[in-house]
Design a protein around this motif. Sequence first.
Motif, mmCIF file in Angstrom:
data_model
loop_
_atom_site.group_PDB
_atom_site.id
_atom_site.type_symbol
_atom_site.label_atom_id
_atom_site.label_comp_id
_atom_site.label_asym_id
_atom_site.label_seq_id
_atom_site.Cartn_x
_atom_site.Cartn_y
_atom_site.Cartn_z
ATOM 1 N N ALA A 115 91.449 143.948 1.931
ATOM 2 C CA ALA A 115 90.786 143.523 2.709
ATOM 3 C C ALA A 115 89.352 143.598 2.946
ATOM 4 O O ALA A 115 88.095 142.661 3.235
ATOM 5 N N ARG A 116 88.588 145.522 2.102
ATOM 6 C CA ARG A 116 87.058 144.831 1.883
ATOM 7 C C ARG A 116 86.663 144.291 1.093
ATOM 8 O O ARG A 116 85.358 143.223 1.474
ATOM 9 N N ASP A 117 87.696 143.658 0.034
ATOM 10 C CA ASP A 117 86.956 142.806 -0.517
ATOM 11 C C ASP A 117 86.597 140.914 -0.834
ATOM 12 O O ASP A 117 86.799 140.335 -1.272
ATOM 13 N N GLY A 118 87.845 141.079 0.398
ATOM 14 C CA GLY A 118 88.462 139.334 0.735
ATOM 15 C C GLY A 118 88.964 138.847 -0.224
ATOM 16 O O GLY A 118 88.830 137.891 -0.657
ATOM 17 N N ALA A 119 90.099 139.557 -0.676
ATOM 18 C CA ALA A 119 90.980 138.803 -1.837
ATOM 19 C C ALA A 119 92.014 138.708 -1.683
ATOM 20 O O ALA A 119 93.076 138.475 -0.113
ATOM 21 N N ARG A 120 92.117 137.140 -2.087
ATOM 22 C CA ARG A 120 93.119 136.058 -1.680
ATOM 23 C C ARG A 120 93.718 135.801 -2.991
ATOM 24 O O ARG A 120 93.097 136.057 -4.152
ATOM 25 N N PRO A 121 95.194 135.073 -2.914
ATOM 26 C CA PRO A 121 95.942 135.241 -3.995
ATOM 27 C C PRO A 121 95.221 134.280 -5.044
ATOM 28 O O PRO A 121 94.890 133.036 -4.420
ATOM 29 N N GLY A 122 95.341 134.112 -5.976
ATOM 30 C CA GLY A 122 94.940 132.677 -7.384
ATOM 31 C C GLY A 122 95.719 132.004 -6.761
ATOM 32 O O GLY A 122 97.039 131.935 -6.655
ATOM 33 N N PRO A 123 95.928 130.924 -7.728
ATOM 34 C CA PRO A 123 96.496 130.236 -8.155
ATOM 35 C C PRO A 123 97.898 130.493 -8.836
ATOM 36 O O PRO A 123 97.342 130.992 -9.765
ATOM 37 N N GLY A 124 99.265 129.279 -8.652
ATOM 38 C CA GLY A 124 100.399 129.703 -9.922
ATOM 39 C C GLY A 124 100.126 129.343 -11.104
ATOM 40 O O GLY A 124 98.827 128.945 -11.659
ATOM 41 N N PRO A 125 100.861 129.844 -12.151
ATOM 42 C CA PRO A 125 101.040 129.458 -12.958
ATOM 43 C C PRO A 125 100.845 128.238 -13.608
ATOM 44 O O PRO A 125 101.930 127.199 -12.448
ATOM 45 N N GLY A 126 100.639 127.759 -14.152
ATOM 46 C CA GLY A 126 100.749 126.288 -14.840
ATOM 47 C C GLY A 126 99.597 125.726 -14.987
ATOM 48 O O GLY A 126 99.132 124.485 -15.168
ATOM 49 N N GLY A 127 98.496 125.886 -13.821
ATOM 50 C CA GLY A 127 97.030 125.969 -13.905
ATOM 51 C C GLY A 127 97.699 123.594 -12.966
ATOM 52 O O GLY A 127 98.429 123.186 -13.031
ATOM 53 N N SER A 128 96.529 122.619 -13.287
ATOM 54 C CA SER A 128 96.927 121.332 -12.336
ATOM 55 C C SER A 128 96.114 120.060 -13.947
ATOM 56 O O SER A 128 95.692 119.593 -14.338
ATOM 57 N N ARG A 129 97.633 120.576 -15.002
ATOM 58 C CA ARG A 129 98.023 119.609 -15.964
ATOM 59 C C ARG A 129 98.934 119.247 -16.013
ATOM 60 O O ARG A 129 99.825 118.859 -15.546
ATOM 61 N N SER A 130 98.884 118.399 -16.620
ATOM 62 C CA SER A 130 99.816 117.029 -17.345
ATOM 63 C C SER A 130 99.623 116.829 -18.485
ATOM 64 O O SER A 130 98.614 116.436 -18.917
ATOM 65 N N LEU A 131 101.599 115.995 -18.871
ATOM 66 C CA LEU A 131 101.251 115.429 -20.133
ATOM 67 C C LEU A 131 101.963 113.916 -19.641
ATOM 68 O O LEU A 131 102.680 113.759 -18.867
ATOM 69 N N ARG A 132 101.226 113.214 -20.751
ATOM 70 C CA ARG A 132 101.815 111.846 -20.578
ATOM 71 C C ARG A 132 102.645 111.730 -21.787
ATOM 72 O O ARG A 132 102.608 111.146 -22.946
ATOM 73 N N VAL A 133 103.560 111.591 -21.285
ATOM 74 C CA VAL A 133 105.001 111.144 -21.979
ATOM 75 C C VAL A 133 105.565 109.745 -22.453
ATOM 76 O O VAL A 133 106.101 109.396 -22.558
ATOM 77 N N GLY A 134 105.063 108.614 -21.995
ATOM 78 C CA GLY A 134 105.111 107.562 -21.494
ATOM 79 C C GLY A 134 106.912 106.968 -20.946
ATOM 80 O O GLY A 134 107.149 108.465 -20.087
ATOM 81 N N THR A 135 107.416 106.300 -21.590
ATOM 82 C CA THR A 135 108.976 105.901 -20.827
ATOM 83 C C THR A 135 109.415 106.860 -21.682
ATOM 84 O O THR A 135 109.874 106.446 -22.992
ATOM 85 N N VAL A 136 110.828 107.935 -21.593
ATOM 86 C CA VAL A 136 111.124 108.866 -22.659
ATOM 87 C C VAL A 136 112.466 108.594 -21.401
ATOM 88 O O VAL A 136 112.337 109.096 -20.386
#
Length: 346
Positions: A115-136
């Motif tokens: 409450a004192r530090d104003g902490a908030r939950p961080g983002p979930g694991p994995g981050g904002s990333r993606s892999l382009r694998v095409g038609t598979v």
Amino acid sequence: MVTSSAGHAGQHTERAAAPSAEAGLPTGGVAQRLGVSPTTVRSWERRYGIGPAHREAGHHRRWSPQDIAVLEAMCRLTARGVPPGEAARAVLAERAAAEDDETRRPAPRRSEADARDGARPGPGPGGSRSLRVGTVRPECRGLARAAVRLDAPEVARILDEVVDTLGVVAAWTEVMMPALRAAGRKWAADGEQYVEVEHLLSWHVSSALRGAAVGTAATRPAPPVLLAAAPTELHTLPLEATAAALTERGLPFRMLGAAVPPRALLDAVHRIGPGAVMIWSQDRRSADRELARRVGASTWGPRGSRAAALVVAAGPGWARGRPSAGTAGPRTLADAVDLLEQAVTG
């Protein structure tokens, strides 16, 4: 030291950003994080009601961590081949049960430090990333999404399942290799970013292939296949895929692994007397044509019945130039395993 005006500006920025952080991610951000298209996310929301649990009229949709968890579960189920409608019913029922349980549970007290530090939950694991694998295949898309999330249990589950259901050659060609190539392209393009995805994926692919290679299947009576990487070659996953495919066909092999010195390889050939020797080269700088010639010229056994091995020069490193006499140059894993089987069984 921070000046008073800078401190007030920082506080103002933090207060302005707080509502957005609490509101969650927009649809595009969620799609990028999970490795699916925004169109897919919107389609699931429109058709099956897989959307934010709480919305405000006139505002863009924002996805909370709980909403994203529902989408992740949807991705896992569809990657396993569950029809989207059936997967949606399952995850919505699970969310309803969780919300029901949450209403009966007393809310946790926020610590004084938070409450004192104003902490908030961080983002979930994995981050904002993606892999382009095409038609598979769907399994490859599911594998890529799980790798991006660093979801090791799901990566392992998908790999074990595709090896069991598709067989080693199809699992390697249609699922593992496209995902590995996509991770490699991302790593090459973005530097250190994505290296953790590529490393996690490679480790689990290796584990799945080695598990299949040391299976308990009975081996046929035949001379072994000797598997080795060229003297300066460190890549071994294709060799591990070959070993697993040979085990699947009941053929014996001996794996020497990465960067085998010429003298060690030639000594192993004379000691083992293999029916075939596969030398892997990923890059033309590691392709040692003189070594391939010497292995092909090696013979053993008593006079009058000397034997020699077929040399299979596998990998893109051997692409330039014609293979020497007694050397074959397959282009695919399936071709390589067929050649090796024919060489050791006659």
